[in-house]
Design an enzyme around this catalytic site. Structure first.
Site, PDB file in Angstrom:
ATOM      1  N   ALA A  96       0.983  -1.010  -0.150  1.00 59.14           N
ATOM      2  CA  ALA A  96      -0.168  -0.007  -0.084  1.00 59.14           C
ATOM      3  C   ALA A  96       0.861   1.231   0.062  1.00 59.14           C
ATOM      4  CB  ALA A  96      -0.949   0.015   1.243  1.00 59.14           C
ATOM      5  N   SER A  97       0.615   2.135  -1.004  1.00 56.66           N
ATOM      6  CA  SER A  97       1.280   3.408  -0.670  1.00 56.66           C
ATOM      7  C   SER A  97       1.087   4.173   0.620  1.00 56.66           C
ATOM      8  CB  SER A  97       0.915   4.297  -2.019  1.00 56.66           C
ATOM      9  OG  SER A  97      -0.449   4.608  -2.043  1.00 56.66           O
ATOM     10  N   ASN A  98      -0.063   4.014   1.285  1.00 52.77           N
ATOM     11  CA  ASN A  98      -0.436   4.645   2.360  1.00 52.77           C
ATOM     12  C   ASN A  98      -1.215   3.569   3.170  1.00 52.77           C
ATOM     13  OD1 ASN A  98      -1.432   6.282   4.267  1.00 52.77           O
ATOM     14  ND2 ASN A  98      -0.633   7.898   3.170  1.00 52.77           N
ATOM     15  N   HIS A 131       5.719  17.005   1.966  1.00 55.03           N
ATOM     16  CA  HIS A 131       6.144  15.840   2.995  1.00 55.03           C
ATOM     17  C   HIS A 131       7.485  16.408   3.564  1.00 55.03           C
ATOM     18  CE1 HIS A 131       3.721  13.000   1.050  1.00 55.03           C
ATOM     19  NE2 HIS A 131       3.934  12.101   2.109  1.00 55.03           N
ATOM     20  N   HIS A 132       7.981  15.896   4.612  1.00 55.19           N
ATOM     21  CA  HIS A 132       9.389  16.220   5.144  1.00 55.19           C
ATOM     22  C   HIS A 132      10.266  16.086   4.206  1.00 55.19           C
ATOM     23  CE1 HIS A 132      10.487  11.811   5.386  1.00 55.19           C
ATOM     24  NE2 HIS A 132       8.973  11.913   5.321  1.00 55.19           N
ATOM     25  N   LYS A 135      12.380  12.801   2.731  1.00 61.41           N
ATOM     26  CA  LYS A 135      11.679  11.909   1.762  1.00 61.41           C
ATOM     27  C   LYS A 135      12.532  11.894   0.532  1.00 61.41           C
ATOM     28  CE  LYS A 135       7.526  10.509   0.024  1.00 61.41           C
ATOM     29  NZ  LYS A 135       7.723   9.260   0.166  1.00 61.41           N
TER      30      LYS A 135
HETATM   31  N1  LIG Z   1       2.894   3.036   2.898  1.00 58.06           N
HETATM   32  C1  LIG Z   1       3.124   4.037   3.949  1.00 58.06           C
HETATM   33  O1  LIG Z   1       1.854   4.246   4.561  1.00 58.06           O
HETATM   34  C2  LIG Z   1       3.920   4.770   4.314  1.00 58.06           C
HETATM   35  C3  LIG Z   1       5.230   4.641   3.582  1.00 58.06           C
HETATM   36  N2  LIG Z   1       6.391   5.193   3.930  1.00 58.06           N
HETATM   37  C4  LIG Z   1       7.436   4.861   3.136  1.00 58.06           C
HETATM   38  O2  LIG Z   1       8.346   3.966   3.802  1.00 58.06           O
HETATM   39  C5  LIG Z   1       9.609   4.031   3.416  1.00 58.06           C
HETATM   40  C6  LIG Z   1      10.703   4.314   4.940  1.00 58.06           C
HETATM   41  O3  LIG Z   1      10.278   5.342   5.256  1.00 58.06           O
HETATM   42  P1  LIG Z   1      10.846   6.233   6.580  1.00 58.06           P
HETATM   43  O4  LIG Z   1      10.706   5.071   7.966  1.00 58.06           O
HETATM   44  O5  LIG Z   1      10.363   7.599   6.980  1.00 58.06           O
HETATM   45  O6  LIG Z   1      12.388   6.256   6.004  1.00 58.06           O
HETATM   46  P2  LIG Z   1      13.779   6.238   7.054  1.00 58.06           P
HETATM   47  O7  LIG Z   1      14.628   6.693   6.193  1.00 58.06           O
HETATM   48  O8  LIG Z   1      13.557   6.803   8.128  1.00 58.06           O
HETATM   49  O9  LIG Z   1      14.019   4.697   7.360  1.00 58.06           O
HETATM   50  C7  LIG Z   1      14.428   3.809   6.054  1.00 58.06           C
HETATM   51  C8  LIG Z   1      15.584   2.796   6.819  1.00 58.06           C
HETATM   52  O10 LIG Z   1      15.783   1.785   5.885  1.00 58.06           O
HETATM   53  C9  LIG Z   1      16.905   1.274   6.203  1.00 58.06           C
HETATM   54  N3  LIG Z   1      17.589   0.437   4.868  1.00 58.06           N
HETATM   55  C10 LIG Z   1      18.471   1.071   4.096  1.00 58.06           C
HETATM   56  N4  LIG Z   1      18.629   0.041   3.187  1.00 58.06           N
HETATM   57  C11 LIG Z   1      18.054  -1.092   3.646  1.00 58.06           C
HETATM   58  C12 LIG Z   1      17.656  -2.733   3.576  1.00 58.06           C
HETATM   59  N5  LIG Z   1      18.549  -2.972   2.485  1.00 58.06           N
HETATM   60  N6  LIG Z   1      17.118  -3.260   3.869  1.00 58.06           N
HETATM   61  C13 LIG Z   1      16.282  -2.875   5.160  1.00 58.06           C
HETATM   62  N7  LIG Z   1      16.473  -1.666   5.630  1.00 58.06           N
HETATM   63  C14 LIG Z   1      17.145  -0.650   4.835  1.00 58.06           C
HETATM   64  C15 LIG Z   1      17.691   2.708   6.488  1.00 58.06           C
HETATM   65  O11 LIG Z   1      18.814   2.315   7.029  1.00 58.06           O
HETATM   66  P3  LIG Z   1      20.005   3.510   6.794  1.00 58.06           P
HETATM   67  O12 LIG Z   1      19.683   4.926   7.442  1.00 58.06           O
HETATM   68  O13 LIG Z   1      21.303   2.859   7.727  1.00 58.06           O
HETATM   69  O14 LIG Z   1      20.587   3.508   5.566  1.00 58.06           O
HETATM   70  C16 LIG Z   1      16.739   3.473   7.442  1.00 58.06           C
HETATM   71  O15 LIG Z   1      16.812   3.081   8.567  1.00 58.06           O
HETATM   72  C17 LIG Z   1       9.705   5.315   2.498  1.00 58.06           C
HETATM   73  O16 LIG Z   1       9.798   4.580   1.115  1.00 58.06           O
HETATM   74  C18 LIG Z   1       8.528   5.917   2.671  1.00 58.06           C
HETATM   75  O17 LIG Z   1       7.852   6.622   1.694  1.00 58.06           O
HETATM   76  C19 LIG Z   1       6.401   5.928   5.009  1.00 58.06           C
HETATM   77  C20 LIG Z   1       5.484   6.309   5.725  1.00 58.06           C
HETATM   78  C21 LIG Z   1       4.003   5.582   5.384  1.00 58.06           C
HETATM   79  O1  LIG Z   2       7.924   9.135   2.854  1.00 52.98           O
HETATM   80  C1  LIG Z   2       6.928   9.269   3.763  1.00 52.98           C
HETATM   81  O2  LIG Z   2       7.097  10.085   5.016  1.00 52.98           O
HETATM   82  C2  LIG Z   2       5.480   8.756   3.287  1.00 52.98           C
HETATM   83  N1  LIG Z   2       5.365   8.239   2.299  1.00 52.98           N
HETATM   84  C3  LIG Z   2       4.274   7.560   1.742  1.00 52.98           C
HETATM   85  C4  LIG Z   2       3.972   8.151   0.317  1.00 52.98           C
HETATM   86  O3  LIG Z   2       5.128   8.076  -0.260  1.00 52.98           O
HETATM   87  O4  LIG Z   2       3.121   8.358   0.081  1.00 52.98           O
HETATM   88  C5  LIG Z   2       3.133   7.727   2.721  1.00 52.98           C
HETATM   89  C6  LIG Z   2       3.084   8.931   3.522  1.00 52.98           C
HETATM   90  O5  LIG Z   2       2.524   9.967   2.845  1.00 52.98           O
HETATM   91  C7  LIG Z   2       4.431   9.336   4.320  1.00 52.98           C
END
Ligand SMILES: NC(=O)C1=CN([C@@H]2O[C@H](COP(=O)(O)OP(=O)(O)OC[C@H]3O[C@@H](n4cnc5c(N)ncnc54)[C@H](OP(=O)(O)O)[C@@H]3O)[C@@H](O)[C@H]2O)C=CC1
Ligand SMILES: O=C(O)C1=N[C@H](C(=O)O)C[C@H](O)C1
Length: 233
Positions: A96-98, A131-132, A135
């Protein structure tokens, strides 16, 4: 439920908190440096990692019969490959994208509004996401899902960043401070504007949705969406 977190950044840490509060155990926190992954220790994997890492993580899980909840955005050029692999391996998968309940209701509203507006060419549609600044991908996955909903119900044939025409639906991406995620769909005519907007106040809704999806997928096989999890029809 024994959960493995692929990615322990902002979302991984929020998911850990929500999952523990719901009585689940976090058995692994996996990042790019993790060498040996004990797939037998986990009931489900939740991937919120990075665009370039997501597909590799998902593949490893399918190859080891672990169901996957995928929230990482920006890797969808490989989505069809993930589906094929999941079906070949008789795995279980939700992307899910969200994951938030609010945004999934917003997706339904977006589709409904697009259907109502489809024979009203005097309204031009545009999307904005904020977004922040950390991203990595633009536009957001959520904005892409919203654009796909509009395109499926209108004369727009594609979306583009900062580019519009009668057939191109424009998306504007803004990166500001610590904004968790704000999405707006505008229908603009010469005489008025109709807007729908979703504002996330924090990341809890995303994390709760992902844990709910993980609870739901246990014991199932196939490719599902949040519409299935939330029973949205
Ligand atoms: N679908 C949804 O509802 C949502 C989706 N997202 C998406 O989720 C993703 C993560 O977001 P967010 O937590 O904010 O990002 P962060 O950058 O805070 O966290 C991503 C983490 O992934 C780690 N990482 C890097 N490479 C790998 C790997 N090969 N395997 C496992 N982990 C790895 C990074 O480590 P390091 O820093 O050491 O490289 C980092 O700790 C993004 O793509 C975002 O768009 C976010 C919010 C909601
Ligand atoms: O990177 C984020 O933070 C988020 N990513 C997702 C997206 O790309 O839509 C979901 C949410 O908006 C937060």
């Amino acid at each position: 439920m024994r959960i493995a977190l692929f990615g322990y950044g902002k979302m991984g840490q929020m998911i850990e908190q929500i999952a523990r509060n719901r009585g689940h155990e976090i058995v692994a926190k996996i990042d790019e440096n993790t060498q040996d992954i004990d797939f037998n220790s986990m009931d489900v994997a939740i991937d919120f990692s990075m665009p370039e890492a997501a597909f590799g993580n998902i593949t490893k899980c399918f190859n080891n019969n672990v169901p996957v909840i995928s929230g990482t955005t920006g890797w969808l050029d490989k989505y069809e490959d993930a589906i094929t692999l999941c079906n070949d391996k008789k795995g279980a998968f939700i992307y899910a994208s969200n994951f938030s309940l609010g945004v999934n209701i917003f997706f339904e509203l977006n589709n409904y509004l697009a259907k109502m507006m489809q024979n009203l060419p005097e309204y031009k549609v545009s999307l904005e996401e904020i977004h922040h600044t950390q991203k990595l991908d633009a536009p957001s996955g959520t904005a892409i899902t919203l654009a796909e909903g509009v395109i499926a119900n209108s004369n727009y044939s594609e979306w583009k960043l900062d580019n519009s025409s009668d057939t191109i639906l424009p998306i504007t991406s803004k990166r500001i401070g610590k904004v968790p995620g704000t999405h707006t769909v505008d229908y603009e005519s010469v005489v008025d504007r109709i807007s729908i907007k979703h504002t996330a106040h924090n990341r809890e809704g995303f994390a709760l949705g992902a844990v709910t999806a993980a609870e739901w997928i246990i014991g199932k096989s196939g490719v599902f969406t949040m519409r299935d999890v939330l029973n949205l029809g």
